[in-house]
Design a protein around this motif. Structure first.
Motif, PDB file in Angstrom:
ATOM      1  N   VAL A  37      42.401  41.092  39.145  1.00 15.29           N
ATOM      2  CA  VAL A  37      43.552  41.860  39.623  1.00 15.29           C
ATOM      3  C   VAL A  37      43.857  43.001  38.662  1.00 15.29           C
ATOM      4  O   VAL A  37      44.146  44.140  39.083  1.00 15.29           O
ATOM      5  CB  VAL A  37      44.774  40.937  39.783  1.00 15.29           C
ATOM      6  N   TYR A  38      43.768  42.718  37.366  1.00 12.88           N
ATOM      7  CA  TYR A  38      44.038  43.765  36.371  1.00 12.88           C
ATOM      8  C   TYR A  38      43.021  44.901  36.475  1.00 12.88           C
ATOM      9  O   TYR A  38      43.390  46.084  36.436  1.00 12.88           O
ATOM     10  CB  TYR A  38      43.999  43.148  34.972  1.00 12.88           C
ATOM     11  N   ILE A  39      41.735  44.541  36.610  1.00 19.72           N
ATOM     12  CA  ILE A  39      40.685  45.563  36.693  1.00 19.72           C
ATOM     13  C   ILE A  39      40.853  46.401  37.954  1.00 19.72           C
ATOM     14  O   ILE A  39      40.737  47.634  37.930  1.00 19.72           O
ATOM     15  CB  ILE A  39      39.298  44.895  36.661  1.00 19.72           C
ATOM     16  N   ILE A  40      41.150  45.748  39.077  1.00 22.82           N
ATOM     17  CA  ILE A  40      41.336  46.477  40.336  1.00 22.82           C
ATOM     18  C   ILE A  40      42.530  47.428  40.232  1.00 22.82           C
ATOM     19  O   ILE A  40      42.463  48.585  40.659  1.00 22.82           O
ATOM     20  CB  ILE A  40      41.536  45.490  41.500  1.00 22.82           C
ATOM     21  N   THR A  41      43.611  46.941  39.638  1.00 25.51           N
ATOM     22  CA  THR A  41      44.800  47.781  39.490  1.00 25.51           C
ATOM     23  C   THR A  41      44.519  48.965  38.583  1.00 25.51           C
ATOM     24  O   THR A  41      44.890  50.107  38.886  1.00 25.51           O
ATOM     25  CB  THR A  41      45.960  46.954  38.923  1.00 25.51           C
ATOM     26  N   THR A  42      43.845  48.697  37.443  1.00 24.90           N
ATOM     27  CA  THR A  42      43.531  49.770  36.498  1.00 24.90           C
ATOM     28  C   THR A  42      42.578  50.786  37.118  1.00 24.90           C
ATOM     29  O   THR A  42      42.769  52.002  36.979  1.00 24.90           O
ATOM     30  CB  THR A  42      42.909  49.193  35.222  1.00 24.90           C
ATOM     31  N   THR A  43      41.549  50.292  37.817  1.00 28.89           N
ATOM     32  CA  THR A  43      40.582  51.188  38.456  1.00 28.89           C
ATOM     33  C   THR A  43      41.256  52.027  39.536  1.00 28.89           C
ATOM     34  O   THR A  43      41.007  53.229  39.653  1.00 28.89           O
ATOM     35  CB  THR A  43      39.432  50.380  39.073  1.00 28.89           C
ATOM     36  N   GLY A  44      42.107  51.384  40.327  1.00 31.53           N
ATOM     37  CA  GLY A  44      42.820  52.128  41.363  1.00 31.53           C
ATOM     38  C   GLY A  44      43.703  53.209  40.781  1.00 31.53           C
ATOM     39  O   GLY A  44      43.759  54.330  41.300  1.00 31.53           O
ATOM     40  N   ALA A  45      44.373  52.898  39.673  1.00 29.92           N
ATOM     41  CA  ALA A  45      45.223  53.893  39.027  1.00 29.92           C
ATOM     42  C   ALA A  45      44.396  55.035  38.466  1.00 29.92           C
ATOM     43  O   ALA A  45      44.767  56.207  38.580  1.00 29.92           O
ATOM     44  CB  ALA A  45      46.038  53.232  37.918  1.00 29.92           C
ATOM     45  N   THR A  46      43.230  54.702  37.872  1.00 28.78           N
ATOM     46  CA  THR A  46      42.347  55.733  37.328  1.00 28.78           C
ATOM     47  C   THR A  46      41.820  56.637  38.440  1.00 28.78           C
ATOM     48  O   THR A  46      41.795  57.869  38.294  1.00 28.78           O
ATOM     49  CB  THR A  46      41.167  55.088  36.591  1.00 28.78           C
ATOM     50  N   ASP A  47      41.408  56.037  39.554  1.00 25.89           N
ATOM     51  CA  ASP A  47      40.903  56.831  40.685  1.00 25.89           C
ATOM     52  C   ASP A  47      41.999  57.736  41.246  1.00 25.89           C
ATOM     53  O   ASP A  47      41.732  58.889  41.615  1.00 25.89           O
ATOM     54  CB  ASP A  47      40.383  55.905  41.789  1.00 25.89           C
ATOM     55  N   THR A  48      43.220  57.224  41.306  1.00 22.60           N
ATOM     56  CA  THR A  48      44.334  58.028  41.820  1.00 22.60           C
ATOM     57  C   THR A  48      44.592  59.228  40.920  1.00 22.60           C
ATOM     58  O   THR A  48      44.784  60.354  41.405  1.00 22.60           O
ATOM     59  CB  THR A  48      45.604  57.168  41.923  1.00 22.60           C
TER      60      THR A  48
END
Length: 269
Positions: A37-48
């Motif tokens: 969940v942390y990786i998905i959240t961090t990756t999503g924030a980075t992509d945004t």
């Protein structure tokens, strides 16, 4: 003899090896889920953030191009009596030329840039800049870089250029980067006159317009070819297609298309 009563051993529990292993596995599963969940959240924030930066970079470039293209052909001396640029182009060297006519400074020139790819990725425009008290044409330009990765802007505030007839060899040293090389890789820039309309407004001896109803994408594409005495009126639209990807993740792509209306219509006679 003392009477000793028998007391059962108090319950001091422990876990068996099997219970310990089951507990560890459950704990690892929970930790793995939290980590995912942390990786998905961090990756999503980075992509945004990357998508926002890419979009902003390309929109700024498009905004700069649109601003200069809209003003192409403007000349403050147009209101001066006897200073009609379109009927006196050759004699009045302050006027913007058109369709290859003198002087060499045309108001809009579209060609291929220095990346040696035939994709019409360079535009030079000229207009009378409002910050310049001398009523003369100043050249501005935009093109893909020679490596085809970014966009450059022609920065010539001194007005030293005297021609808009070339993108690859014009104004060496005056081109400055417009897009951020660390964030953006420009994958496509195409500039065209799509949407422009050209009308032949010349009249013959009977007063009937020659070529009435003829409307083509741009004056240079009119068929049949206008005669030397024909007068053409061109309502110009410059279409800019701009595509880029983020250098950190090329899956992130932004594509922009804008039809830019040139405020100064062209009359060719």
């Amino acid at each position: 003899m003392l009477n000793q009563s028998h007391h059962p051993r108090s319950g001091q529990g422990g876990v068996s090896l099997v219970e310990l292993m089951v507990g560890m596995v459950v704990g690892l599963i929970v930790m793995a889920a939290l980590l995912a969940v942390y990786i998905i959240t961090t990756t999503g924030a980075t992509d945004t953030v990357r998508a926002a930066r890419l979009n902003q970079d390309l929109r700024i470039a498009m905004s700069f191009m649109a601003s200069d293209i809209r003003r192409a052909g403007y000349w403050s001396g147009m209101g001066t009596p006897g200073a009609n640029c379109y009927t006196n182009r050759t004699a009045n060297t302050d006027c913007p030329g058109s369709a290859g006519a003198a002087p060499a400074i045309g108001d809009i020139f579209i060609s291929d840039g220095p990346d040696l790819v035939a994709d019409f990725d360079c535009i030079l425009v000229s207009y009378d800049a409002t910050y310049d008290l001398d009523p003369r044409q100043v050249v501005f330009g935009y093109r893909k870089t020679s490596d085809g990765m970014g966009i450059e802007m022609l920065y010539d505030l001194t007005g030293t250029l005297t021609s808009t007839n070339g993108c690859s060899s014009t104004a060496t040293g005056l081109w400055q980067p417009l897009t951020d090389a660390d964030e953006t890789r420009v994958t496509g820039l195409n500039i065209s006159t799509a949407g422009s309309r050209c009308f032949n407004v010349t009249t013959n001896t009977s007063g009937t317009p020659v070529g009435a109803g003829v409307s083509t994408p741009a004056c240079e594409n009119m068929s049949p070819t206008p005669g030397a005495d024909d007068r053409l009126y061109e309502n110009r639209i410059i279409r800019v297609n701009l595509t880029g990807v983020h250098r950190g993740d090329e899956r992130i792509m932004v594509q922009l298309t804008q039809d830019i209306k040139v405020n100064n219509n062209r009359i060719v006679n």
